[in-house]
Design an enzyme around this catalytic site. Structure first.
Site, PDB file in Angstrom:
ATOM      1  N   SER A 104      41.177  36.319  -1.056  1.00  0.00           N
ATOM      2  CA  SER A 104      42.096  35.503  -0.712  1.00  0.00           C
ATOM      3  C   SER A 104      42.245  34.831   0.899  1.00  0.00           C
ATOM      4  O   SER A 104      40.775  34.447   1.045  1.00  0.00           O
ATOM      5  CB  SER A 104      43.502  35.897  -1.227  1.00  0.00           C
ATOM      6  N   LEU A 105      43.141  34.924   1.373  1.00  0.00           N
ATOM      7  CA  LEU A 105      43.170  34.548   2.788  1.00  0.00           C
ATOM      8  C   LEU A 105      42.109  35.039   3.635  1.00  0.00           C
ATOM      9  O   LEU A 105      41.475  34.530   4.636  1.00  0.00           O
ATOM     10  CB  LEU A 105      44.586  34.643   3.440  1.00  0.00           C
TER      11      LEU A 105
END
Length: 330
Positions: A104-105
């Site tokens: 993700s991030l």
């Protein structure tokens, strides 16, 4: 110094939302000059663009570790900065990965460390995202569930009210849903006596519930160009290496399900030393559940909500140096 190639590749691992907490990495911020330099540099960038101090938000003004660090405008750049700064600390010790793994991030952190995009560009992308989502998407949330992923499709309530946001291990998955459905979903999990935890995020990332942000996200990242990486970057969005010719990658990172378990299964064909650089050691816990009995892989982590970060940093540095110099972790 040219070190021999160790028998197991070293993979720096970066996490996303859910790994943050107030006061994270406070000891390193106070005592490690390299860590502090990158945290302060990033803090200045965010302050100039958004008018607040990420460092002040992390320190929390007396808030406890157990309180949710859930203001996305602050937690998004905070998660990025802590992991980027920690990777720079390891590099300052002369340690280099063979690969980077992002979830993700964390994928954006990995791309920045690999030199695919600059520190300032990556941090700006991350810090700008919260406003974009608030303007375009309905409120939502994410729930980590301690159960096989088949539970989602087999349970009518979960299937109807949520979407699979990611499978992190054989017995752990994450679902996303609109805010109005979260209480009902959690009530159903309690009824089934399934352990769960709501993540401190205000949107249903990695699901159709954020599709309203697609056009603006693609427009905001259209001019971002990625250079060839210093080290391969493995994406848990695509379950493969990150390329330079993927103009929609930033959008795909926040929209597509996180294929953590599948990614680790592929990487485990060779095995690795996974170095968890997340704020809370989240990935080490997840990866441990993915390893098969007899796997040669090893797990290292540095940061924890329970303190002792300096001791774990020292141990991690010593272990990686020993591995590089002798080819063994013993």
């Amino acid at each position: 110094m040219d070190w021999p190639v160790p028998p197991l590749p070293v993979i720096f691992c970066f996490a996303g939302q859910g790994s943050q907490y107030f006061g994270m990495a406070g000891q390193l911020l106070a005592e490690n000059a390299v860590f502090r330099h990158w945290m302060q540099a990033g803090d200045a960038i965010v302050a100039a663009r958004h008018g607040f101090s990420v460092l002040a938000e992390i320190q929390g003004g007396g808030k406890r570790v157990s309180q949710p660090f859930d203001r996305l405008e602050a937690s998004h750049p905070a998660i990025f900065l802590v992991q980027y700064a920690l990777a720079k600390v390891l590099q300052d010790h002369g340690l280099r990965p063979h690969m980077l793994l992002g979830v993700s991030l964390g994928e954006i952190v990995a791309q920045a460390i690999a030199g695919m995009i600059s520190f300032e560009t990556a941090l700006t992308l991350v810090a700008d995202q919260p406003d974009l989502f608030r303007r375009t998407c309905p409120p939502g949330g994410m729930v980590a569930v301690l159960a096989p992923a088949t539970l989602h499709a087999d349970n009518p309530v979960l299937a109807a009210r949520s979407e699979m946001a990611g499978i992190t291990s054989p017995n752990h998955f994450i679902l996303s849903a609109l805010a109005e459905d979260l209480d009902g979903i959690e009530a159903e999990l309690r009824r089934r006596e399934v352990v769960f935890q709501r993540l401190p995020v205000p949107f249903a990332f990695h699901s159709r519930f954020i599709d309203a942000a697609q056009a603006e996200c693609l427009a905001a990242t259209a001019l971002v160009r990625r250079e060839s990486p210093f080290w391969p970057v493995w994406s848990c969005c695509t379950a493969g290496p990150t390329g330079t010719a993927m103009p929609d990658l930033i959008w795909r990172i926040v929209r597509q399900p996180m294929q953590v378990a599948h990614s680790v299964a592929i990487l485990e064909q060779q095995g690795a030393v996974y170095v968890d650089l997340s704020p809370s050691g989240t990935l080490a816990t997840v990866l441990r559940q993915c390893l098969q009995p007899g796997s040669p892989s090893k797990l290292l982590s540095v940061l924890s909500p329970f303190g002792g970060d300096d001791q774990r940093l020292t141990k991690t540095v010593e272990t990686l140096r020993r591995l590089a110099e002798t080819g063994t972790l013993r």
